[in-house]
Motif scaffolding. Structure first.
Motif, short mmCIF file in Angstrom:
data_model
loop_
_atom_site.label_atom_id
_atom_site.label_comp_id
_atom_site.label_asym_id
_atom_site.label_seq_id
_atom_site.Cartn_x
_atom_site.Cartn_y
_atom_site.Cartn_z
N LYS A 39 -31.71 32.71 0.31
CA LYS A 39 -31.79 32.08 -0.92
C LYS A 39 -30.41 31.93 -1.24
O LYS A 39 -29.43 32.74 -1.20
CB LYS A 39 -32.49 33.12 -1.73
CG LYS A 39 -33.92 33.34 -1.93
CD LYS A 39 -34.38 34.25 -2.84
CE LYS A 39 -35.82 34.32 -2.92
NZ LYS A 39 -36.88 33.41 -3.23
N TRP A 40 -30.09 30.69 -1.93
CA TRP A 40 -28.68 30.43 -2.38
C TRP A 40 -27.84 30.41 -1.12
O TRP A 40 -26.63 30.80 -1.16
CB TRP A 40 -28.36 31.20 -3.42
CG TRP A 40 -28.91 31.03 -4.57
CD1 TRP A 40 -29.09 30.05 -5.57
CD2 TRP A 40 -29.87 32.07 -5.09
NE1 TRP A 40 -30.18 30.11 -6.49
CE2 TRP A 40 -30.59 31.43 -6.38
CE3 TRP A 40 -30.37 33.23 -4.60
CZ2 TRP A 40 -31.64 32.18 -6.87
CZ3 TRP A 40 -31.33 34.07 -5.38
CH2 TRP A 40 -31.88 33.43 -6.49
N ASN A 41 -28.27 29.95 0.13
CA ASN A 41 -27.56 30.01 1.19
C ASN A 41 -27.22 31.25 1.59
O ASN A 41 -25.90 31.57 1.99
CB ASN A 41 -26.27 29.03 1.21
CG ASN A 41 -25.82 28.68 2.77
OD1 ASN A 41 -26.65 28.71 3.78
ND2 ASN A 41 -24.53 28.56 2.90
N THR A 42 -27.73 32.31 1.28
CA THR A 42 -27.14 33.84 1.33
C THR A 42 -28.28 34.58 1.93
O THR A 42 -29.40 34.76 1.53
CB THR A 42 -26.86 34.32 0.08
OG1 THR A 42 -25.94 33.96 -0.37
CG2 THR A 42 -26.35 35.95 0.16
N PRO A 43 -28.05 35.24 3.13
CA PRO A 43 -29.10 36.12 3.87
C PRO A 43 -29.26 37.30 2.95
O PRO A 43 -28.43 38.10 2.37
CB PRO A 43 -28.44 36.59 5.05
CG PRO A 43 -27.49 35.69 5.33
CD PRO A 43 -26.90 35.02 3.99
N MET A 44 -30.54 37.78 2.67
CA MET A 44 -30.82 38.66 1.67
C MET A 44 -32.18 39.37 2.19
O MET A 44 -33.08 38.89 3.08
CB MET A 44 -31.00 38.32 0.32
CG MET A 44 -31.95 37.39 -0.02
SD MET A 44 -31.94 36.91 -1.64
CE MET A 44 -30.29 36.29 -1.99
N PHE A 45 -32.56 40.51 1.62
CA PHE A 45 -33.67 41.39 1.66
C PHE A 45 -34.37 41.54 0.38
O PHE A 45 -33.54 41.91 -0.45
CB PHE A 45 -33.18 42.67 2.71
CG PHE A 45 -32.95 42.25 3.92
CD1 PHE A 45 -33.78 42.19 5.06
CD2 PHE A 45 -31.81 42.20 4.23
CE1 PHE A 45 -33.38 41.92 6.35
CE2 PHE A 45 -31.08 41.89 5.67
CZ PHE A 45 -32.17 41.92 6.62
N THR A 46 -35.64 41.37 0.28
CA THR A 46 -36.12 41.67 -0.81
C THR A 46 -37.32 42.72 -0.83
O THR A 46 -37.86 43.10 0.51
CB THR A 46 -36.70 40.45 -1.68
OG1 THR A 46 -37.68 39.82 -0.48
CG2 THR A 46 -35.51 39.59 -1.66
N ASP A 47 -37.95 43.24 -1.68
CA ASP A 47 -39.33 44.14 -1.71
C ASP A 47 -39.77 43.91 -2.92
O ASP A 47 -39.32 43.56 -4.01
CB ASP A 47 -38.65 45.67 -1.78
CG ASP A 47 -39.63 46.76 -1.52
OD1 ASP A 47 -40.54 46.38 -0.92
OD2 ASP A 47 -39.49 47.75 -2.25
N PHE A 51 -34.82 41.55 -5.32
CA PHE A 51 -33.79 41.61 -4.65
C PHE A 51 -33.36 43.13 -4.21
O PHE A 51 -33.24 43.94 -5.25
CB PHE A 51 -32.48 40.92 -5.52
CG PHE A 51 -31.23 41.07 -4.70
CD1 PHE A 51 -30.93 39.91 -3.77
CD2 PHE A 51 -30.23 41.83 -4.82
CE1 PHE A 51 -29.67 39.86 -3.16
CE2 PHE A 51 -29.02 42.05 -4.31
CZ PHE A 51 -28.85 40.97 -3.33
N ILE A 52 -33.07 43.33 -3.00
CA ILE A 52 -32.54 44.60 -2.81
C ILE A 52 -31.09 44.48 -2.12
O ILE A 52 -30.23 45.42 -2.69
CB ILE A 52 -33.49 45.16 -1.46
CG1 ILE A 52 -34.91 45.40 -2.05
CG2 ILE A 52 -32.93 46.62 -1.14
CD1 ILE A 52 -34.87 46.32 -3.21
#
Length: 123
Positions: A39-47, A51-52
């Motif tokens: 999201k927003w060209n950013t690797p991320m992890f969600t639960d 957003f985590i």
């Protein structure tokens, strides 16, 4: 990890790309219940849609974003690890070791702290 394939291929330095892939793979392996996203060209992890933690490759470092609450909760640990920080992120220089124990505690903190959170970001 296919979700990060295009992002990783956009990192010019092979060493930086490998390091980022290592961090993202470690996170996915340690926390298989988290959803890997870009999201927003950013690797991320969600639960459960919240957003985590997020990671971003920069010229001299990897930016790690556990939200302001995560930074505030771990300010001393971040400093003890030798990382520089702002109110929203901390930086792991490409030449510095990754303190995976710290990342693990941050991720666990956010999972627990946001267990009842229904919004993407903390309010």
């Amino acid at each position: 990890m296919d979700v990060f394939k295009d992002y990783l291929s956009s990192i010019d330095s092979p060493d930086h790309r490998l390091r980022m892939e290592e961090i993202l793979s470690w996170t996915a392996d340690q926390f298989p219940n988290l959803e890997a996203q870009i999201k927003w060209n950013t690797p991320m992890f969600t639960d459960h849609g919240t957003f985590i933690i997020g990671f971003a490759a920069a010229k001299h470092h990897v930016s790690v974003s556990p939200e302001e609450a995560g930074i505030a909760h771990f300010t001393d640990d971040i400093a003890c690890a030798g990382y520089s920080a702002t109110s929203r992120l901390f930086r792991i220089q490409w030449t510095e070791p990754v303190h995976y124990e710290l990342l693990e505690r941050m991720i666990q903190f956010n999972i627990q702290d946001k267990a009842d959170c229904s919004a993407f970001w903390r309010k």
